[in-house]
Scaffold this motif. Structure first.
Motif, mmCIF file in Angstrom:
data_model
loop_
_atom_site.group_PDB
_atom_site.id
_atom_site.type_symbol
_atom_site.label_atom_id
_atom_site.label_comp_id
_atom_site.label_asym_id
_atom_site.label_seq_id
_atom_site.Cartn_x
_atom_site.Cartn_y
_atom_site.Cartn_z
ATOM 1 N N ILE A 31 56.086 28.853 90.142
ATOM 2 C CA ILE A 31 57.480 28.563 89.818
ATOM 3 C C ILE A 31 57.843 27.223 90.435
ATOM 4 C CG2 ILE A 31 59.870 29.322 90.016
ATOM 5 C CD1 ILE A 31 58.883 32.162 90.290
ATOM 6 N N THR A 32 58.350 26.316 89.635
ATOM 7 C CA THR A 32 58.809 25.022 90.124
ATOM 8 C C THR A 32 60.243 24.787 89.671
ATOM 9 O OG1 THR A 32 58.055 23.799 88.161
ATOM 10 C CG2 THR A 32 56.462 24.114 89.959
ATOM 11 N N LEU A 33 60.897 23.828 90.311
ATOM 12 C CA LEU A 33 62.285 23.527 89.956
ATOM 13 C C LEU A 33 62.387 22.981 88.535
ATOM 14 C CD1 LEU A 33 63.430 21.793 93.274
ATOM 15 C CD2 LEU A 33 64.023 24.090 92.501
ATOM 16 N N ARG A 34 61.356 22.258 88.093
ATOM 17 C CA ARG A 34 61.423 21.616 86.776
ATOM 18 C C ARG A 34 61.058 22.558 85.643
ATOM 19 N NH1 ARG A 34 57.997 18.069 83.734
ATOM 20 N NH2 ARG A 34 56.345 18.344 85.275
ATOM 21 N N SER A 35 60.086 23.440 85.869
ATOM 22 C CA SER A 35 59.604 24.282 84.782
ATOM 23 C C SER A 35 60.120 25.725 84.849
ATOM 24 C CB SER A 35 58.069 24.299 84.770
ATOM 25 O OG SER A 35 57.562 24.825 85.985
ATOM 26 N N GLY A 36 60.366 26.231 86.047
ATOM 27 C CA GLY A 36 60.817 27.625 86.162
ATOM 28 C C GLY A 36 62.321 27.752 86.118
ATOM 29 N N VAL A 37 62.913 27.334 85.004
ATOM 30 C CA VAL A 37 64.378 27.264 84.903
ATOM 31 C C VAL A 37 65.012 28.649 85.063
ATOM 32 C CG1 VAL A 37 66.317 26.630 83.436
ATOM 33 C CG2 VAL A 37 64.246 25.228 83.446
ATOM 34 N N ASN A 38 64.523 29.621 84.331
ATOM 35 C CA ASN A 38 65.132 30.954 84.368
ATOM 36 C C ASN A 38 65.011 31.585 85.746
ATOM 37 O OD1 ASN A 38 65.796 30.789 81.625
ATOM 38 N ND2 ASN A 38 63.846 31.665 80.990
ATOM 39 N N GLU A 39 63.822 31.498 86.345
ATOM 40 C CA GLU A 39 63.616 32.098 87.659
ATOM 41 C C GLU A 39 64.450 31.409 88.729
ATOM 42 O OE1 GLU A 39 61.342 31.052 85.650
ATOM 43 O OE2 GLU A 39 60.026 32.726 85.106
ATOM 44 N N VAL A 40 64.500 30.078 88.687
ATOM 45 C CA VAL A 40 65.254 29.325 89.687
ATOM 46 C C VAL A 40 66.750 29.595 89.555
ATOM 47 C CG1 VAL A 40 65.880 27.015 90.460
ATOM 48 C CG2 VAL A 40 63.501 27.539 89.908
ATOM 49 N N ASN A 41 67.261 29.607 88.330
ATOM 50 C CA ASN A 41 68.684 29.889 88.131
ATOM 51 C C ASN A 41 69.043 31.306 88.566
ATOM 52 O OD1 ASN A 41 69.156 27.339 87.111
ATOM 53 N ND2 ASN A 41 69.005 27.962 84.971
ATOM 54 N N HIS A 42 68.147 32.247 88.318
ATOM 55 C CA HIS A 42 68.395 33.628 88.760
ATOM 56 C C HIS A 42 68.452 33.699 90.284
ATOM 57 C CE1 HIS A 42 68.340 38.003 88.625
ATOM 58 N NE2 HIS A 42 67.369 37.977 89.531
ATOM 59 N N ALA A 43 67.528 33.009 90.948
ATOM 60 C CA ALA A 43 67.537 32.995 92.412
ATOM 61 C C ALA A 43 68.788 32.310 92.946
ATOM 62 C CB ALA A 43 66.288 32.277 92.926
ATOM 63 N N LEU A 44 69.226 31.241 92.291
ATOM 64 C CA LEU A 44 70.439 30.539 92.706
ATOM 65 C C LEU A 44 71.666 31.430 92.551
ATOM 66 C CD1 LEU A 44 71.913 27.931 93.549
ATOM 67 C CD2 LEU A 44 71.949 27.281 91.133
ATOM 68 N N GLU A 45 71.745 32.153 91.428
ATOM 69 C CA GLU A 45 72.881 33.052 91.192
ATOM 70 C C GLU A 45 72.928 34.172 92.224
ATOM 71 O OE1 GLU A 45 74.305 36.002 87.584
ATOM 72 O OE2 GLU A 45 73.455 34.029 87.083
#
Length: 283
Positions: free
Chosen positions: A166-180
């Motif tokens: 998971i990266t900030l550039r490619s893992g958009v869904n996972e990163v946004n879920h973690a941010l939320e």
């Protein structure tokens, strides 16, 4: 810990009718010479006038009496409450917050610029009014803290950290879920519900952006060349196999090696090949 509770105020139109009656009585008293009754009517009229309250749709009014929380009015309409009540209005509408771009380091230390877009609304008016000093400023600060923490958990991309799934550039869904999830936990203390949270801007910091762009371009060129070579090798193998199956064509090992070299040059070159026609035997 105290929680939000409902407050039922009096009907504002009924009290407006009472005010009109008091006004009529006061005017009649003055007209008939009863000054004392007129003064009392005026005082009562002015006192009751301060109790009228208007709650707009998706709005609320937090009520306190001499420092004690008595409840929250959430139903919109025209009301009247005790004039001694202090009223603190809080909007229940959904709001957008687009944070400033902050410079942080990702998981492997690269400086990046990142911002967050947050959609939020007040859920618990008691917590928003009394558990934090200023819930709007609280949202701003916690968004900044959350995005800094999030950036440190993931690399920008996997060019240096090849094991990163998971990266900030490619893992958009996972990163946004973690941010939320992170923002929901942080803003819960202020009675705020996070509707949506996502990264709004993401880029390398200016001091390394050029170098990172060249590195990405080089990686793309290498990947493309690797694919071309793999395809060329496959085509050469197929050509040799076809020629071997043809009994009318006999090639020596030296001729096969020369043909393989020529085919690899033609297939892997980024320029058009110039054919050379042989007109005689080589000595």
């Amino acid at each position: 810990m105290s929680q939000e509770k409902s407050f039922v105020p009096a009907n504002g139109y009924l009290m407006l009718f009472v005010e009109l009656i008091i006004l009529v009585v006061g005017g009649f008293a003055v007209k008939t010479g009863s000054v004392l009754l007129g003064v009392i009517s005026a005082i009562v009229f002015i006192f009751l006038l301060g109790g009228f309250l208007v709650v707009n749709p998706n709005g609320s009014a937090v009520m306190t009496l001499f420092g004690k929380y008595t409840g929250t009015v959430k139903n919109n309409g025209f009301y009247w409450v005790n004039p001694f009540y202090s009223r603190f209005k809080i909007s229940l509408k959904a709001r957008n917050f687009d944070s400033d771009r902050v410079k942080v380091n990702d998981k492997i230390g690269n400086p990046i610029l990142i911002s967050v877009i947050l959609v939020w609304q007040v859920k618990d008016t008691y917590r928003a009014a009394f558990d934090v000093d200023d819930y709007n400023a609280f949202v701003n600060v916690q968004c900044d803290a959350a995005v800094r923490k999030l950036a440190g958990l993931y690399p920008y991309d996997n060019l240096e950290d090849h094991e990163a799934q998971i990266t900030l550039r490619s893992g958009v869904n996972e990163v946004n879920h973690a941010l939320e999830a992170e923002l929901s936990e942080r803003l819960k203390i202020a009675g705020i519900n996070v509707i949506e949270a996502r990264i709004g801007y993401l880029a390398y910091a200016s001091e390394i952006a050029g170098a990172m762009l060249r590195r990405q371009q080089a990686s793309a060129v290498v990947a493309a060349r690797t694919k071309i070579v793999e395809g060329a090798v496959g085509m050469v193998e197929m050509a040799l196999e076809k020629l071997s199956d043809d009994k009318n064509v006999k090639l020596s090992e030296e001729q096969k090696a020369r043909m393989v070299g020529n085919l690899m040059v033609v297939l892997c070159s980024d320029k058009e090949a110039t054919p050379v026609v042989s007109t005689g035997n080589e000595h």
